[in-house]
Write a protein that holds these residues in place. Structure first.
Motif, mmCIF file in Angstrom:
data_model
loop_
_atom_site.group_PDB
_atom_site.id
_atom_site.type_symbol
_atom_site.label_atom_id
_atom_site.label_comp_id
_atom_site.label_asym_id
_atom_site.label_seq_id
_atom_site.Cartn_x
_atom_site.Cartn_y
_atom_site.Cartn_z
ATOM 1 N N GLY A 1 0.788 -1.228 0.000
ATOM 2 C CA GLY A 1 0.000 0.000 0.000
ATOM 3 C C GLY A 1 0.815 1.269 0.000
ATOM 4 N N ASP A 2 1.955 1.286 0.683
ATOM 5 C CA ASP A 2 2.781 2.498 0.752
ATOM 6 C C ASP A 2 3.367 2.866 -0.601
ATOM 7 N N VAL A 3 3.518 1.879 -1.486
ATOM 8 C CA VAL A 3 4.018 2.152 -2.837
ATOM 9 C C VAL A 3 2.856 2.317 -3.805
ATOM 10 N N PHE A 4 1.953 1.351 -3.784
ATOM 11 C CA PHE A 4 0.859 1.284 -4.747
ATOM 12 C C PHE A 4 -0.135 2.423 -4.563
ATOM 13 N N GLY A 5 -0.326 2.859 -3.313
ATOM 14 C CA GLY A 5 -1.336 3.870 -3.043
ATOM 15 C C GLY A 5 -0.984 5.248 -3.564
ATOM 16 N N ALA A 6 0.316 5.568 -3.623
ATOM 17 C CA ALA A 6 0.722 6.918 -4.033
ATOM 18 C C ALA A 6 0.290 7.266 -5.454
ATOM 19 N N PRO A 7 0.628 6.460 -6.472
ATOM 20 C CA PRO A 7 0.180 6.814 -7.826
ATOM 21 C C PRO A 7 -1.335 6.796 -7.981
ATOM 22 N N LEU A 8 -2.034 5.907 -7.262
ATOM 23 C CA LEU A 8 -3.497 5.891 -7.341
ATOM 24 C C LEU A 8 -4.079 7.175 -6.752
ATOM 25 N N ALA A 9 -3.479 7.654 -5.661
ATOM 26 C CA ALA A 9 -3.949 8.895 -5.049
ATOM 27 C C ALA A 9 -3.709 10.085 -5.977
ATOM 28 N N VAL A 10 -2.543 10.129 -6.594
ATOM 29 C CA VAL A 10 -2.241 11.228 -7.528
ATOM 30 C C VAL A 10 -3.216 11.190 -8.703
ATOM 31 N N ALA B 1 -5.490 13.891 -11.948
ATOM 32 C CA ALA B 1 -5.986 13.610 -13.297
ATOM 33 C C ALA B 1 -7.512 13.582 -13.353
ATOM 34 N N PHE B 2 -8.146 12.871 -12.418
ATOM 35 C CA PHE B 2 -9.600 12.733 -12.483
ATOM 36 C C PHE B 2 -10.289 14.082 -12.291
ATOM 37 N N PHE B 3 -9.808 14.898 -11.349
ATOM 38 C CA PHE B 3 -10.417 16.212 -11.150
ATOM 39 C C PHE B 3 -10.176 17.130 -12.341
ATOM 40 N N LEU C 1 -9.492 24.786 -25.640
ATOM 41 C CA LEU C 1 -8.521 24.441 -24.602
ATOM 42 C C LEU C 1 -9.127 23.451 -23.607
ATOM 43 N N CYS C 2 -10.407 23.601 -23.321
ATOM 44 C CA CYS C 2 -11.071 22.707 -22.360
ATOM 45 C C CYS C 2 -11.010 21.255 -22.817
ATOM 46 N N ILE C 3 -11.331 20.997 -24.089
ATOM 47 C CA ILE C 3 -11.357 19.606 -24.547
ATOM 48 C C ILE C 3 -9.937 19.042 -24.655
ATOM 49 N N TRP C 4 -8.965 19.905 -24.981
ATOM 50 C CA TRP C 4 -7.585 19.422 -24.998
ATOM 51 C C TRP C 4 -7.112 19.076 -23.585
ATOM 52 N N LEU C 5 -7.547 19.856 -22.592
ATOM 53 C CA LEU C 5 -7.190 19.542 -21.207
ATOM 54 C C LEU C 5 -7.877 18.265 -20.738
ATOM 55 N N VAL C 6 -9.088 18.019 -21.236
ATOM 56 C CA VAL C 6 -9.749 16.742 -20.946
ATOM 57 C C VAL C 6 -8.923 15.592 -21.519
ATOM 58 N N SER C 7 -8.489 15.749 -22.769
ATOM 59 C CA SER C 7 -7.689 14.707 -23.413
ATOM 60 C C SER C 7 -6.372 14.483 -22.664
ATOM 61 N N ILE C 8 -5.718 15.576 -22.292
ATOM 62 C CA ILE C 8 -4.471 15.457 -21.533
ATOM 63 C C ILE C 8 -4.745 14.804 -20.183
ATOM 64 N N GLY C 9 -5.877 15.144 -19.567
ATOM 65 C CA GLY C 9 -6.238 14.531 -18.290
ATOM 66 C C GLY C 9 -6.399 13.023 -18.388
ATOM 67 N N THR C 10 -6.994 12.541 -19.486
ATOM 68 C CA THR C 10 -7.130 11.091 -19.656
ATOM 69 C C THR C 10 -5.765 10.424 -19.787
ATOM 70 N N LEU C 11 -4.835 11.102 -20.445
ATOM 71 C CA LEU C 11 -3.483 10.548 -20.588
ATOM 72 C C LEU C 11 -2.758 10.515 -19.243
ATOM 73 N N ILE C 12 -2.908 11.600 -18.473
ATOM 74 C CA ILE C 12 -2.271 11.644 -17.152
ATOM 75 C C ILE C 12 -2.855 10.568 -16.247
ATOM 76 N N SER C 13 -4.156 10.390 -16.324
ATOM 77 C CA SER C 13 -4.812 9.350 -15.527
ATOM 78 C C SER C 13 -4.252 7.980 -15.864
ATOM 79 N N ALA C 14 -4.140 7.690 -17.155
ATOM 80 C CA ALA C 14 -3.584 6.404 -17.582
ATOM 81 C C ALA C 14 -2.139 6.247 -17.117
ATOM 82 N N PHE C 15 -1.380 7.341 -17.152
ATOM 83 C CA PHE C 15 0.022 7.282 -16.738
ATOM 84 C C PHE C 15 0.145 6.802 -15.295
ATOM 85 N N TRP C 16 -0.634 7.395 -14.376
ATOM 86 C CA TRP C 16 -0.490 7.045 -12.960
ATOM 87 C C TRP C 16 -1.001 5.642 -12.658
#
Length: 467
Positions: free
Chosen positions: A88-97, A102-104, A127-142
């Motif tokens: 949990g101390d390792v796995f939880g950090a990227p899930l929290a980020v 990303a989700f917010f 810009l809003c839809i591009w930030l949505v797209s970037i957000g999905t990528l960041i979410s997948a990254f973590w």
């Protein structure tokens, strides 16, 4: 039944269902951003209609994906508490980020995008839809940061029998992540692209809204072609990486019981007999496995029997050979689906460049409609190969699956929740399919028709649309 197996089946079924929606959200968000960019640059209202129409499918998909994703988080505490306690101390950090950042980011700018038409300036709305797209990528990254740790644990130390993170930078520069992330993302882009191309091809075959769907097709098929090729290239890199870091997984993916000769042939199909640890028949291509493993036509590949002996010496007695049939065939299903995607993408792009899309044969348009399923098949089979091929480990080389389950959750409870979740997911799948079909059938001019009815509440038969 064995509670460990039931918990594994439950996690696999919920993850597979959730993973239907995740890559489609990533792919559709990217395509919608391109379409709206074309609208802002060219000022052509058709591109605006395209962004709105495909945006409806994206919003339906995103909503269901969020619901199914929440359940994934709960399972770590419900069925896999020992795993959570260990890592949990390792796995939880990227899930929290992922959740906090990303989700917010996605949720906030999806709201602005939905309600910002004609309220925000064109560029701010874009810009809003591009930030949505970037957000999905960041979410997948973590999410993949966490998964990559399970495949190749780095950036941690053992403290009182638990893994604790001591190097966050090592976690986000994990070699497994560097090959897994682009492979997954381009697979997601292909998923969205083939959906748009398949629906557009069907509409063109029916001669409906030709200009609209021709433009949609032209954008989607190019993205489909490029992303499918890049999926294969990064998949090749990932396979070569696994030869060094998880050789047992790669040996299982080839049903390679004995260490190969040099050069090593690639097995196309095989009759696998796990009980006797042999293949009853094999169809092989000489030299190819060496090339796939080392980018040269020489080099042996270590077999499962030899690796089993090495692992017993390193980790102690146990069965370290994963389910070979599942690993072997899921890999080949992924390869076949991906190869068909590349061929369809190349031919469709050629038609686009020659401006012959409207004149394409019905066979191709029907094939495109079928191709909507191909990325989902490839994504699912690839995930199965990745996770099943890691068995018996939840964290490779550190922690085994049999030790990861919650000790106080019985088989009966897991079976009940498995049936309940499967039923709920079946209902969600039916609702999602219904909504997708409804939006697609209405077509891109549904809003104009609704606006017209609102302005003229009586149709030609003299019946009030309001009533």
């Amino acid at each position: 039944m064995d509670p460990v197996m039931l918990a594994r089946i439950q996690f696999a079924s919920t993850t597979i269902f959730h993973f239907i929606f995740v890559p489609l959200s990533i792919g559709l968000a990217f395509l919608i951003a391109i379409m709206e960019t074309m609208y802002v640059v060219k000022g052509n209202e058709t591109y605006k209609k395209m962004a709105k129409f495909w945006g409806k499918l994206f919003l339906i998909n995103f909503a269901v994906g969020v619901v199914t994703g929440i359940l994934q988080e709960f399972q770590f505490g419900m069925n896999w508490s020992e795993y959570s306690r260990f890592v949990g101390d390792v796995f939880g950090a990227p899930l929290a980020v992922e959740a906090l950042l990303a989700f917010f980011l996605e949720s906030t700018f999806i709201g602005l995008w939905i309600f910002g038409w004609d309220r925000l300036s064109k560029k701010v709305h874009l810009l809003c839809i591009w930030l949505v797209s970037i957000g999905t990528l960041i979410s997948a990254f973590w999410i993949l940061v966490a998964n990559s740790f399970m495949q190749r644990p780095v950036g941690f130390e053992m403290v009182n029998g638990r893994a604790e993170m001591n190097d966050f930078w090592a976690l986000i520069t994990n070699g497994q992540l560097l090959v897994e992330f682009p492979h997954t993302i381009f697979g997601a882009l292909a998923t969205g692209a083939f959906l748009v191309a398949g629906v557009s091809g069907y509409k063109l075959m029916k001669k409906l809204d030709i200009d609209f769907f021709k433009k949609s097709f032209n954008i989607a098929i190019v993205v489909a072609m490029i992303s499918s090729i890049l999926v294969a290239l990064f998949g090749h890199q990932q396979a070569q990486y696994l030869v060094d870091t998880q050789p047992m997984k790669m040996a299982a993916a080839e049903s390679l019981w004995e260490t190969s000769e040099d050069p090593a042939p690639w097995t196309v199909i095989a009759g696998i007999d796990p009980d006797n640890q042999t293949n009853t028949f094999e169809l092989k291509i000489p030299y190819l496995l060496s090339f796939l493993s080392y980018s040269k036509f020489s080099g042996e590949v270590v077999g499962m029997k030899e690796l089993q002996a090495q692992y017993e010496e390193q980790y102690g007695p146990g069965d370290y050979i994963p389910p070979v049939r599942t690993t072997f065939w899921s890999f080949r299903i992924m390869v076949v689906a991906g190869s068909i995607m590349i061929l369809l993408g190349l031919y469709g792009t050629w038609l686009t460049m020659r401006k012959k899309v409207e004149n394409a044969g019905k066979w191709f348009m029907k094939a495109l409609l079928f191709s909507i399923s191909l990325p989902f098949i490839a994504n699912t089979s690839g995930w199965i190969m990745t996770e099943i091929g890691r068995q018996p480990w939840t964290v490779f080389g550190l922690y085994q699956t049999q030790d990861s389950i919650s000790p106080n959750v019985g088989a009966g409870s897991i079976l009940f929740s498995l049936i309940a979740f499967s039923t709920i997911y079946a209902v969600l799948a039916a609702i999602t399919a219904y909504l997708f079909v409804k939006v697609i059938k209405k077509g891109p001019n549904a809003e104009e028709k609704e606006d017209h009815l609102a302005a003229d509440p009586f149709n030609k038969e003299g019946i009030s649309s309001v009533s």
